[in-house]
Design a protein around this motif. Sequence first.
Motif, PDB file in Angstrom:
ATOM      1  N   PHE A  21      59.346  55.129  51.442  1.00 39.72           N
ATOM      2  CA  PHE A  21      59.684  56.492  51.101  1.00 39.72           C
ATOM      3  C   PHE A  21      59.280  56.898  49.690  1.00 39.72           C
ATOM      4  CE2 PHE A  21      61.626  57.237  54.984  1.00 39.72           C
ATOM      5  CZ  PHE A  21      62.422  56.167  55.332  1.00 39.72           C
ATOM      6  N   ARG A  22      58.868  55.957  48.853  1.00 41.56           N
ATOM      7  CA  ARG A  22      58.457  56.332  47.520  1.00 41.56           C
ATOM      8  C   ARG A  22      57.231  57.218  47.559  1.00 41.56           C
ATOM      9  NH1 ARG A  22      59.327  50.819  44.527  1.00 41.56           N
ATOM     10  NH2 ARG A  22      61.359  51.190  43.627  1.00 41.56           N
ATOM     11  N   GLY A  23      57.221  58.215  46.657  1.00 36.47           N
ATOM     12  CA  GLY A  23      56.056  59.060  46.555  1.00 36.47           C
ATOM     13  C   GLY A  23      55.993  60.123  47.626  1.00 36.47           C
ATOM     14  N   THR A  24      57.035  60.243  48.443  1.00 34.78           N
ATOM     15  CA  THR A  24      57.038  61.238  49.504  1.00 34.78           C
ATOM     16  C   THR A  24      57.899  62.422  49.105  1.00 34.78           C
ATOM     17  OG1 THR A  24      58.981  60.370  50.627  1.00 34.78           O
ATOM     18  CG2 THR A  24      56.880  59.375  51.181  1.00 34.78           C
TER      19      THR A  24
ATOM     20  N   THR B 121      59.815  64.581  44.830  1.00 37.89           N
ATOM     21  CA  THR B 121      58.852  63.500  44.992  1.00 37.89           C
ATOM     22  C   THR B 121      59.424  62.209  44.420  1.00 37.89           C
ATOM     23  OG1 THR B 121      57.855  63.917  42.842  1.00 37.89           O
ATOM     24  CG2 THR B 121      56.968  65.159  44.733  1.00 37.89           C
ATOM     25  N   HIS B 122      58.663  61.126  44.571  1.00 38.87           N
ATOM     26  CA  HIS B 122      59.051  59.844  43.968  1.00 38.87           C
ATOM     27  C   HIS B 122      59.312  59.998  42.472  1.00 38.87           C
ATOM     28  CE1 HIS B 122      58.744  55.869  42.233  1.00 38.87           C
ATOM     29  NE2 HIS B 122      57.606  56.183  41.665  1.00 38.87           N
TER      30      HIS B 122
ATOM     31  N   LYS C 272      63.267  60.043  37.989  1.00 37.22           N
ATOM     32  CA  LYS C 272      63.070  60.553  36.619  1.00 37.22           C
ATOM     33  C   LYS C 272      64.048  59.948  35.619  1.00 37.22           C
ATOM     34  CE  LYS C 272      65.746  64.781  37.627  1.00 37.22           C
ATOM     35  NZ  LYS C 272      66.972  64.384  36.925  1.00 37.22           N
ATOM     36  N   ASP C 273      65.206  59.482  36.087  1.00 37.07           N
ATOM     37  CA  ASP C 273      66.190  58.901  35.175  1.00 37.07           C
ATOM     38  C   ASP C 273      66.071  57.392  35.059  1.00 37.07           C
ATOM     39  OD1 ASP C 273      67.362  61.398  34.622  1.00 37.07           O
ATOM     40  OD2 ASP C 273      68.620  61.282  36.411  1.00 37.07           O
ATOM     41  N   ASN C 274      65.134  56.786  35.784  1.00 38.36           N
ATOM     42  CA  ASN C 274      64.925  55.349  35.705  1.00 38.36           C
ATOM     43  C   ASN C 274      64.027  54.990  34.524  1.00 38.36           C
ATOM     44  OD1 ASN C 274      64.908  55.423  39.181  1.00 38.36           O
ATOM     45  ND2 ASN C 274      66.332  54.151  38.058  1.00 38.36           N
ATOM     46  N   TYR C 275      64.131  53.732  34.113  1.00 39.63           N
ATOM     47  CA  TYR C 275      63.220  53.222  33.094  1.00 39.63           C
ATOM     48  C   TYR C 275      61.781  53.319  33.581  1.00 39.63           C
ATOM     49  CZ  TYR C 275      60.217  49.941  30.722  1.00 39.63           C
ATOM     50  OH  TYR C 275      59.148  49.376  30.077  1.00 39.63           O
ATOM     51  N   ARG C 276      60.877  53.710  32.687  1.00 45.47           N
ATOM     52  CA  ARG C 276      59.440  53.680  32.926  1.00 45.47           C
ATOM     53  C   ARG C 276      58.739  53.231  31.657  1.00 45.47           C
ATOM     54  NH1 ARG C 276      60.159  57.524  36.833  1.00 45.47           N
ATOM     55  NH2 ARG C 276      58.690  57.390  38.575  1.00 45.47           N
ATOM     56  N   SER C 277      57.747  52.383  31.810  1.00 47.84           N
ATOM     57  CA  SER C 277      56.908  52.010  30.683  1.00 47.84           C
ATOM     58  C   SER C 277      56.130  53.231  30.203  1.00 47.84           C
ATOM     59  CB  SER C 277      55.936  50.906  31.104  1.00 47.84           C
ATOM     60  OG  SER C 277      54.930  50.712  30.122  1.00 47.84           O
ATOM     61  N   ASP C 278      55.779  53.238  28.928  1.00 45.18           N
ATOM     62  CA  ASP C 278      54.962  54.322  28.373  1.00 45.18           C
ATOM     63  C   ASP C 278      53.472  54.119  28.667  1.00 45.18           C
ATOM     64  OD1 ASP C 278      57.193  55.550  27.249  1.00 45.18           O
ATOM     65  OD2 ASP C 278      57.036  54.378  25.401  1.00 45.18           O
ATOM     66  N   VAL C 279      53.123  52.947  29.189  1.00 44.25           N
ATOM     67  CA  VAL C 279      51.705  52.573  29.283  1.00 44.25           C
ATOM     68  C   VAL C 279      51.232  52.584  30.737  1.00 44.25           C
ATOM     69  CG1 VAL C 279      49.985  50.809  28.740  1.00 44.25           C
ATOM     70  CG2 VAL C 279      51.995  51.111  27.257  1.00 44.25           C
ATOM     71  N   LEU C 280      50.109  53.246  30.965  1.00 40.50           N
ATOM     72  CA  LEU C 280      49.404  53.154  32.238  1.00 40.50           C
ATOM     73  C   LEU C 280      48.408  51.999  32.165  1.00 40.50           C
ATOM     74  CD1 LEU C 280      48.436  56.755  33.445  1.00 40.50           C
ATOM     75  CD2 LEU C 280      49.708  55.044  34.738  1.00 40.50           C
ATOM     76  N   HIS C 281      48.390  51.159  33.190  1.00 42.74           N
ATOM     77  CA  HIS C 281      47.496  49.997  33.196  1.00 42.74           C
ATOM     78  C   HIS C 281      46.432  50.155  34.277  1.00 42.74           C
ATOM     79  CE1 HIS C 281      50.181  47.651  30.567  1.00 42.74           C
ATOM     80  NE2 HIS C 281      51.154  48.260  31.222  1.00 42.74           N
TER      81      HIS C 281
END
Length: 276
Positions: free
Chosen positions: A13-16, A23-24, A29-38
Amino acid sequence: MKITQAASILSRFRGTVMASGETHSQKTKDNYRSDVLHDVVVTKINQLSQTVKGYELKVTSKTGFKFLAGQWLDVHIPVKESTIGGYSITSSPNMFDKYGKFGLAIQYSDHPPTHWMHNNCNVGTELKVRVGGDFWYDPPPPLISDLLLVAGGIGINPIYSILRHQASLVEATSPRNPHSILLYTACNSQELIFKDDITKQNTLETHYFATRETPIQAHINGRRIDSADVVCALKKLNAKYLQCYICGPPSLISFITGVLTTEGIDEERIHFEKWW
């Protein structure tokens, strides 16, 4: 005290777009996310079941890529519209440190990111990913926990990462030999992905369930997980070191957490991630 809830969405269901229109990215939006795209490249694809494909990815960017066992990735799909899927990592951090690769397992659906991954992603496809999530296992050595792990369907993904991480920690640093138990349920025995590898884990006791078939394998139960299964597992585990990790649909989460709290398990020891 509050039960640790990672408000994120697993592979199906992620991204749906949900009924609420979220959306995902909005849901998490309130979860931790890294600042870096790899930058990563797909190095292997295999069919894990009739509905699930496994993907091996290698990190090609120079920036440091790190994750904790149980976390997920934002996967940026390279299409004209901005599309992001969310998929839990199935590898342990130790395996990534050794080989520079990690795994995903994605169950088919017709939602855009997942549909694209199943139908358009190939070996050699380049993607961008970002680490995120608050559902993770990273105990301070040498206090390796006894674990009660419960997985429903594709919810095995972060649980598989966690149990592999525990095995690597025990091998490397632990002065005690923890006992851990996995209760793993799916609609049928074929959808119990990773079962053969999981069964080989020396520190893990496994119990499998197939809810929509009469299994032909003696060690698979043809029913749902019930409260007696959870209570029996708890009796075998050391309450002093116990941590419980659950991943699956909301009905499974609600049922298992209810049994655990009824049995007196401290809510701070219960961690879960829901499918929404």
